[in-house]
Enzyme design. Sequence first.
Site, mmCIF file in Angstrom:
data_model
loop_
_atom_site.group_PDB
_atom_site.id
_atom_site.type_symbol
_atom_site.label_atom_id
_atom_site.label_comp_id
_atom_site.label_asym_id
_atom_site.label_seq_id
_atom_site.Cartn_x
_atom_site.Cartn_y
_atom_site.Cartn_z
ATOM 1 N N HIS A 119 -7.686 0.289 9.558
ATOM 2 C CA HIS A 119 -6.741 0.760 8.534
ATOM 3 C C HIS A 119 -7.055 2.240 8.286
ATOM 4 O O HIS A 119 -7.960 2.571 7.520
ATOM 5 C CB HIS A 119 -6.959 -0.075 7.265
ATOM 6 C CG HIS A 119 -6.045 0.229 6.139
ATOM 7 N ND1 HIS A 119 -5.212 -0.713 5.567
ATOM 8 C CD2 HIS A 119 -5.826 1.371 5.437
ATOM 9 C CE1 HIS A 119 -4.536 -0.168 4.570
ATOM 10 N NE2 HIS A 119 -4.890 1.098 4.470
ATOM 11 N N ASN A 177 -0.968 6.218 4.635
ATOM 12 C CA ASN A 177 -1.446 5.483 5.796
ATOM 13 C C ASN A 177 -0.861 6.075 7.059
ATOM 14 O O ASN A 177 0.155 6.773 7.029
ATOM 15 C CB ASN A 177 -1.009 4.025 5.702
ATOM 16 C CG ASN A 177 -1.549 3.326 4.486
ATOM 17 O OD1 ASN A 177 -2.721 3.026 4.420
ATOM 18 N ND2 ASN A 177 -0.683 3.083 3.508
ATOM 19 N N ASP A 202 0.831 -1.204 0.000
ATOM 20 C CA ASP A 202 0.000 0.000 0.000
ATOM 21 C C ASP A 202 0.867 1.256 0.000
ATOM 22 O O ASP A 202 0.472 2.296 -0.523
ATOM 23 C CB ASP A 202 -0.909 -0.020 1.234
ATOM 24 C CG ASP A 202 -2.126 0.877 1.080
ATOM 25 O OD1 ASP A 202 -2.313 1.434 -0.005
ATOM 26 O OD2 ASP A 202 -2.886 1.016 2.050
ATOM 27 N N CYS A 231 -4.188 6.515 -1.723
ATOM 28 C CA CYS A 231 -5.169 5.747 -2.498
ATOM 29 C C CYS A 231 -5.274 6.326 -3.905
ATOM 30 O O CYS A 231 -5.631 7.499 -4.051
ATOM 31 C CB CYS A 231 -6.532 5.771 -1.814
ATOM 32 S SG CYS A 231 -7.777 4.867 -2.758
#
Length: 296
Positions: A206, A248, A16, A239
Amino acid sequence: MKLPSRVKIVEMGARDGLQNEHVVSTQSKIQFINQLSNTGLSHIEAGSFVSPKWVPQMADSKEVLESVIRRPNVRYSALTPNLQGLEQAIEAGADEVAIFTSCSEGFCQKNTNCTLMESLERFIPVVEHASARDIPVRGYLSCVIDCPYDGPTPPDKVAEIATLLLDVGCYEVSLGDTIGTGTPVRVQQMLSSVQQVMPTQQIAVHFHDTWGQAIANIYQALQMGVSVIDSSVAGLGGCPYAQGASGNVATEDVLYLCNQLGIETGVNLEKVAQVGWDICAELNKSPTSKVSLALR
């Protein structure tokens, strides 16, 4: 509720985190994961077997997974959106795989080009195939607070889709605040709804830190008994389908919070911070982690 005595950190930096960065060499990714493996982390998401057309940064995930030095107490996982991706992950030796959907139709259409229910139906053969080979499947659920296309997400909708992911065969569901707009009150409302329909031990959180609320939201989740937290070293990530969504929550910041609360993680904060500085040097940027910057 009483705070958990121990928390599992699921490290997202290699997947990610890097999927939105400029191209990092395969060897650098391998070295990055090898370094993470020496910090005490027990779960590292190492790659993503999605179409290189959509996420070119993850095109070398098979080579990366095949080449990392495996540590016996570390689970190396990968994102697998379909059977083809699952087969590649199995060939590469993934210990676990993950599937993903959203709480909102708008985000699902942008992210997977199908409706929410169609996305769940697509995952049934993936989960069945993985389960037949004793490979655990984790579920990711996006937009649990707000969707950039559909607006606020009702908590009961989150609970409904999270339950469907369990029904499909996921052992755990990671609840994602994709655009980072959540606040502790809204997180409490969302988690309360989910806890009414599934065990807390099957819930992970998350949080993205776009609006600077991720650590506050994690503290709220901890107080509600959640003991699995997704995070990304140095705060890497974001994202691709949510404009403006920053990275994150930083693993270093989560570790510092847990340490100060007396919660065990088994992870060495200083080692993680050093790994963060090393990969950020490769990316020609600085960590966004406040704790990492303070340690320096």
